[in-house]
Design an enzyme around this catalytic site. Structure first.
Site, PDB file in Angstrom:
ATOM      1  N   LYS A 156       0.831  -1.216   0.000  1.00  0.00           N
ATOM      2  CA  LYS A 156       0.000   0.000   0.000  1.00  0.00           C
ATOM      3  C   LYS A 156       0.865   1.267   0.000  1.00  0.00           C
ATOM      4  O   LYS A 156       0.551   2.237  -0.682  1.00  0.00           O
ATOM      5  CB  LYS A 156      -0.939   0.001   1.205  1.00  0.00           C
ATOM      6  CG  LYS A 156      -2.048  -1.038   1.096  1.00  0.00           C
ATOM      7  CD  LYS A 156      -3.032  -0.932   2.241  1.00  0.00           C
ATOM      8  CE  LYS A 156      -4.097  -2.008   2.119  1.00  0.00           C
ATOM      9  NZ  LYS A 156      -5.184  -1.859   3.070  1.00  0.00           N
ATOM     10  N   GLY A 159      -6.172   1.355  17.630  1.00  0.00           N
ATOM     11  CA  GLY A 159      -5.101   0.948  16.712  1.00  0.00           C
ATOM     12  C   GLY A 159      -4.436   2.157  16.078  1.00  0.00           C
ATOM     13  O   GLY A 159      -5.019   3.261  16.054  1.00  0.00           O
ATOM     14  N   GLY A 199      -2.266   1.567  13.072  1.00  0.00           N
ATOM     15  CA  GLY A 199      -1.646   1.080  11.835  1.00  0.00           C
ATOM     16  C   GLY A 199      -2.296   1.738  10.624  1.00  0.00           C
ATOM     17  O   GLY A 199      -2.942   2.792  10.731  1.00  0.00           O
ATOM     18  N   GLY A 200      -2.143   1.077   9.458  1.00  0.00           N
ATOM     19  CA  GLY A 200      -2.641   1.641   8.208  1.00  0.00           C
ATOM     20  C   GLY A 200      -4.152   1.814   8.186  1.00  0.00           C
ATOM     21  O   GLY A 200      -4.662   2.819   7.692  1.00  0.00           O
ATOM     22  N   TYR A 216     -12.059  -9.534   9.707  1.00  0.00           N
ATOM     23  CA  TYR A 216     -13.184 -10.348   9.219  1.00  0.00           C
ATOM     24  C   TYR A 216     -12.893 -11.837   9.181  1.00  0.00           C
ATOM     25  O   TYR A 216     -13.701 -12.625   8.704  1.00  0.00           O
ATOM     26  CB  TYR A 216     -13.718  -9.846   7.879  1.00  0.00           C
ATOM     27  CG  TYR A 216     -12.762  -9.859   6.721  1.00  0.00           C
ATOM     28  CD1 TYR A 216     -12.026  -8.726   6.405  1.00  0.00           C
ATOM     29  CD2 TYR A 216     -12.614 -10.984   5.924  1.00  0.00           C
ATOM     30  CE1 TYR A 216     -11.153  -8.711   5.333  1.00  0.00           C
ATOM     31  CE2 TYR A 216     -11.758 -10.986   4.845  1.00  0.00           C
ATOM     32  CZ  TYR A 216     -11.024  -9.846   4.554  1.00  0.00           C
ATOM     33  OH  TYR A 216     -10.168  -9.840   3.493  1.00  0.00           O
ATOM     34  N   GLY A 247     -16.415  -6.890   9.989  1.00  0.00           N
ATOM     35  CA  GLY A 247     -15.304  -6.604   9.085  1.00  0.00           C
ATOM     36  C   GLY A 247     -15.619  -6.880   7.622  1.00  0.00           C
ATOM     37  O   GLY A 247     -15.052  -6.249   6.722  1.00  0.00           O
TER      38      GLY A 247
HETATM   39  P1  NAP Z   1      -1.080  -2.798  11.052  1.00  0.00           P
HETATM   40  O1  NAP Z   1      -0.696  -1.595  10.269  1.00  0.00           O
HETATM   41  O2  NAP Z   1      -0.122  -3.901  11.191  1.00  0.00           O
HETATM   42  O3  NAP Z   1      -1.494  -2.315  12.550  1.00  0.00           O
HETATM   43  C1  NAP Z   1      -1.843  -3.253  13.512  1.00  0.00           C
HETATM   44  C2  NAP Z   1      -2.390  -2.508  14.733  1.00  0.00           C
HETATM   45  O4  NAP Z   1      -2.949  -3.495  15.591  1.00  0.00           O
HETATM   46  C3  NAP Z   1      -1.342  -1.756  15.528  1.00  0.00           C
HETATM   47  O5  NAP Z   1      -1.930  -0.568  16.025  1.00  0.00           O
HETATM   48  C4  NAP Z   1      -1.027  -2.742  16.659  1.00  0.00           C
HETATM   49  O6  NAP Z   1      -0.592  -2.101  17.854  1.00  0.00           O
HETATM   50  C5  NAP Z   1      -2.388  -3.322  16.907  1.00  0.00           C
HETATM   51  N1  NAP Z   1      -2.388  -4.629  17.571  1.00  0.00           N
HETATM   52  C6  NAP Z   1      -1.899  -5.783  17.056  1.00  0.00           C
HETATM   53  N2  NAP Z   1      -2.126  -6.788  17.919  1.00  0.00           N
HETATM   54  C7  NAP Z   1      -2.787  -6.271  18.984  1.00  0.00           C
HETATM   55  C8  NAP Z   1      -3.305  -6.808  20.191  1.00  0.00           C
HETATM   56  N3  NAP Z   1      -3.179  -8.100  20.472  1.00  0.00           N
HETATM   57  N4  NAP Z   1      -3.950  -5.979  21.046  1.00  0.00           N
HETATM   58  C9  NAP Z   1      -4.086  -4.668  20.766  1.00  0.00           C
HETATM   59  N5  NAP Z   1      -3.606  -4.100  19.646  1.00  0.00           N
HETATM   60  C10 NAP Z   1      -2.952  -4.887  18.768  1.00  0.00           C
HETATM   61  O7  NAP Z   1      -2.420  -3.451  10.478  1.00  0.00           O
HETATM   62  P2  NAP Z   1      -3.544  -2.780   9.544  1.00  0.00           P
HETATM   63  O8  NAP Z   1      -3.131  -2.871   8.127  1.00  0.00           O
HETATM   64  O9  NAP Z   1      -3.912  -1.442  10.093  1.00  0.00           O
HETATM   65  O10 NAP Z   1      -4.748  -3.803   9.727  1.00  0.00           O
HETATM   66  C11 NAP Z   1      -5.425  -3.926  10.966  1.00  0.00           C
HETATM   67  C12 NAP Z   1      -6.545  -4.944  10.835  1.00  0.00           C
HETATM   68  O11 NAP Z   1      -7.518  -4.487   9.903  1.00  0.00           O
HETATM   69  C13 NAP Z   1      -6.055  -6.284  10.281  1.00  0.00           C
HETATM   70  O12 NAP Z   1      -6.679  -7.311  11.013  1.00  0.00           O
HETATM   71  C14 NAP Z   1      -6.558  -6.283   8.851  1.00  0.00           C
HETATM   72  O13 NAP Z   1      -6.803  -7.588   8.381  1.00  0.00           O
HETATM   73  C15 NAP Z   1      -7.837  -5.504   8.987  1.00  0.00           C
HETATM   74  N6  NAP Z   1      -8.278  -4.866   7.728  1.00  0.00           N
HETATM   75  C16 NAP Z   1      -9.551  -5.099   7.323  1.00  0.00           C
HETATM   76  C17 NAP Z   1     -10.027  -4.485   6.171  1.00  0.00           C
HETATM   77  C18 NAP Z   1     -11.440  -4.758   5.736  1.00  0.00           C
HETATM   78  O14 NAP Z   1     -11.774  -4.476   4.595  1.00  0.00           O
HETATM   79  N7  NAP Z   1     -12.281  -5.285   6.608  1.00  0.00           N
HETATM   80  C19 NAP Z   1      -9.210  -3.630   5.423  1.00  0.00           C
HETATM   81  C20 NAP Z   1      -7.906  -3.398   5.870  1.00  0.00           C
HETATM   82  C21 NAP Z   1      -7.458  -4.020   7.034  1.00  0.00           C
HETATM   83  P3  NAP Z   1       0.955  -1.722  18.120  1.00  0.00           P
HETATM   84  O15 NAP Z   1       1.182  -0.416  17.436  1.00  0.00           O
HETATM   85  O16 NAP Z   1       1.049  -1.651  19.566  1.00  0.00           O
HETATM   86  O17 NAP Z   1       1.768  -2.846  17.513  1.00  0.00           O
END
Ligand code: NAP
Length: 565
Positions: A322, A398, A400-401, A503, A524
């Protein structure tokens, strides 16, 4: 028309006949009878009459192949014996009027000795043939390591053989770019005066198999079932006919896909192909695996975009590319290519998930629009639940992205965002960067200061809580976990909308807790479908059916309708 061929490993005659009947019933045009596992090269007198019986009862035209181990087959006897069996088979079957439509012989075998060449020529149709023969010769070459260094020499040698009716090259594709060369080989085959089969093996080769029809390939292979595939990366008949709508792929079909690494698990092909079909959009959408790193991403994407006949009109981009998509757009814009644009959300997030390529009638790329549908998708789902986002506060869990895209979208729609993260410094950093990018003040976007503020948000200040962490996600280390404390979830006020980005599984611990308390929830998959619908709108200019996309997404994840609600 490009033919659809089902390969059948002949283990026993009755099963092979029933597979051929099934292949015909399910829409194949011909079958390849792979006799290398059946014919041992011994003097078993029963084998040839049995194989003739198979040819006579086969309900589709067939290719007969006895592939040696050296080229990926199972036959490890002498060459003479297997060529003799083809000869005997053709002669005996011809007498009963069911000769094979083709026999496939490797170029390396055919050119090994004059004796073999003569024996093969006796059973196939060619100018020097003295009697009427209905069997054509496929000359083939396979490389299970990668692109053969002498690819073009091989093709030209095949074309130079007077008896060759169809040339076939298959090699392990080591990147998506190998497919482009295979597709070029197909489109240039008319210059050689021979129909061609050019296929990539392995996970990178799917594009050449699906798009064989767009590039006038002679045939593509599809297995009856996953376990009966005869080459790595071969699609099943259901995938080719159902998922990719192979019969409707033509020279004009536009190409789309999802770029990621790994990406095979993505359900985007099911969802987008269904949306295209329902709106009559002439497009096909595939998995596009691209290894991690900016350079492979840039090289692959530009090669596909620049290909004169591919009609690559857009893609979804997922982890880990991304940020690379934004970096590429920036690089092109800085280099003065004014066809590239970046939407404000992607600029603010430094990450994007969609590329839309507009082309003129000749296939020239006119515009490359890079955008982010994750944010609008998530914000749109919240807007539907809350009526409006203007003036409403959303607590984002959160940093992240996903959190970044959602927070920026909510602010751009007039809402307020508080961000809480397991690592608080990342929440602070995210808010500072986004405030700069969006030119907004802390009243609209700030990191949650402490537990007291979190309690205040739970008690009524937040209209919605959105989990943008991966806590609860299947397959990770945090499956079964809540993204916040149990006390926090228990304290959420009764009008709070609880939204989830994870999801897999659909019912996460957070959603289960919220549902148990009777709170309104957004799962999700709803987000996934929202962002996919946004992409489909950008690519097709039409409103997709979100209900259909949701239904297909559920099916792809094998979720029954009730549990998805
Ligand atoms: P990312 O950039 O890797 O960020 C992950 C985030 O989750 C960070 O803030 C991390 O905290 C936190 N985290 C991880 N494990 C945790 C735990 N056990 N307890 C509390 N916080 C925790 O990931 P991302 O790309 O933003 O994606 C996040 C989620 O969204 C993923 O599950 C992804 O599959 C989902 N997603 C869904 C869609 C959809 O269409 N439904 C689209 C995009 C993403 P730290 O900063 O402390 O590490």
């Amino acid at each position: 028309m490009t033919l659809l061929c089902v390969p059948i490993f002949v283990e026993d005659i009755e099963s092979a006949i029933s597979d051929a009947v099934e292949a015909r019933h399910r829409g194949a045009d011909l079958v390849e009878l792979r006799i290398d596992s059946y014919y041992s090269g011994s003097d078993d007198e029963q084998q040839v009459p049995e194989l003739v019986r198979l040819l006579q009862r086969c309900p589709l035209p067939c290719i007969v192949t006895c592939r040696p181990v050296l080229e990926g087959g199972q036959y490890d006897g002498p060459d003479d014996a297997r060529i003799s069996v083809l000869e005997r088979l053709c002669a005996a079957a011809r007498a009963g009027e069911h000769p094979p439509r083709y026999v496939d012989v490797e170029l390396a075998t055919y050119t090994r000795s004059q004796n073999i060449r003569q024996k093969v020529n006796l059973c196939v149709d060619h100018e020097g043939q003295l009697r009427a023969v209905d069997t054509g010769l496929i000359l083939s070459s396979h490389d299970f390591q990668g692109r053969p260094a002498d690819l073009f020499r091989t093709i030209s040698l095949m074309a130079g053989e007077a008896a060759c009716r169809v040339s076939k090259v298959a090699y392990r594709a080591r990147s998506l770019r190998d497919n482009l060369e295979l597709l070029d080989v197909l489109s240039e085959s008319h210059e050689l005066g021979r129909p061609m089969i050019a296929l990539g093996m392995g996970p990178f080769g799917m594009m050449s198999r699906v798009l064989a029809g767009k590039f006038d390939g002679f045939l593509t292979f599809a297995s009856l079932r996953r376990s009966s595939a005869t080459a790595p990366g071969q699609p099943t008949l259901d995938e080719l006919l159902g998922l990719y709508r192979f019969r409707s792929i033509s020279r004009n079909t536009k190409v789309y896909g999802v770029i990621g690494w790994p990406v095979e698990h993505s359900i985007s092909p099911q969802v987008h192909n269904a949306a295209f079909e329902s709106r009559g959009h002439d497009g096909v959408y595939m998995h596009l695996p691209v290894a991690a790193g900016y350079e492979p991403f840039k090289a692959t994407l530009l090669a596909m975009a620049d290909h004169p006949m591919l009609d690559f009109c857009g893609c979804s981009v997922t982890i880990p590319h991304k940020e690379n998509l934004v970096a590429l757009a920036r690089e092109m814009i800085e280099a003065g290519d004014d066809r590239w644009t970046l939407d404000p959300l992607s600029v603010a997030c430094g990450a994007a998930n969609t590329l839309t390529i507009e082309r003129d009638g000749k296939g020239q790329a006119l515009k490359f629009a890079v955008a982010n549908s994750d944010g609008p998708g998530a914000a749109g789902a919240l807007r539907d639940a809350l009526g409006t986002l203007v003036g409403q506060t959303v607590l984002v869990l959160g940093a992240g992205g996903t959190a970044r895209a959602l927070a920026a979208s909510v602010v751009l729609e007039g809402g307020k965002v508080a961000v809480s993260n397991r690592t608080p410094e990342r929440a602070t950093e995210l808010c500072a960067q986004l405030r700069d990018a969006l030119r907004c003040d802390p009243a609209h976007l700030h990191a949650v200061a402490d537990e007291d503020e979190l309690a205040e948000l739970a008690a009524g200040k937040a209209a919605a809580v959105f989990n943008c962490t991966s806590a609860g996600m299947a397959g990770g280390g945090s499956q079964g976990q809540l993204p916040a404390s149990e006390e926090f979830v228990a304290a959420l006020h009764r009008h709070c909308v609880v939204a989830e980005s994870v999801y897999r599984p659909l019912m996460t611990p957070l959603l289960a807790a919220a549902t148990g308390r009777g709170l309104q929830t957004i799962n999700g998959l709803q987000l996934f479908v929202r962002q996919a619908a946004e992409q489909s709108r950008w690519w097709t200019g039409q409103e997709p059916s979100s209900a259909l996309m949701m239904q297909v997404a559920r099916e792809a994840m094998q979720i029954d309708a009730e549990s998805a609600e």
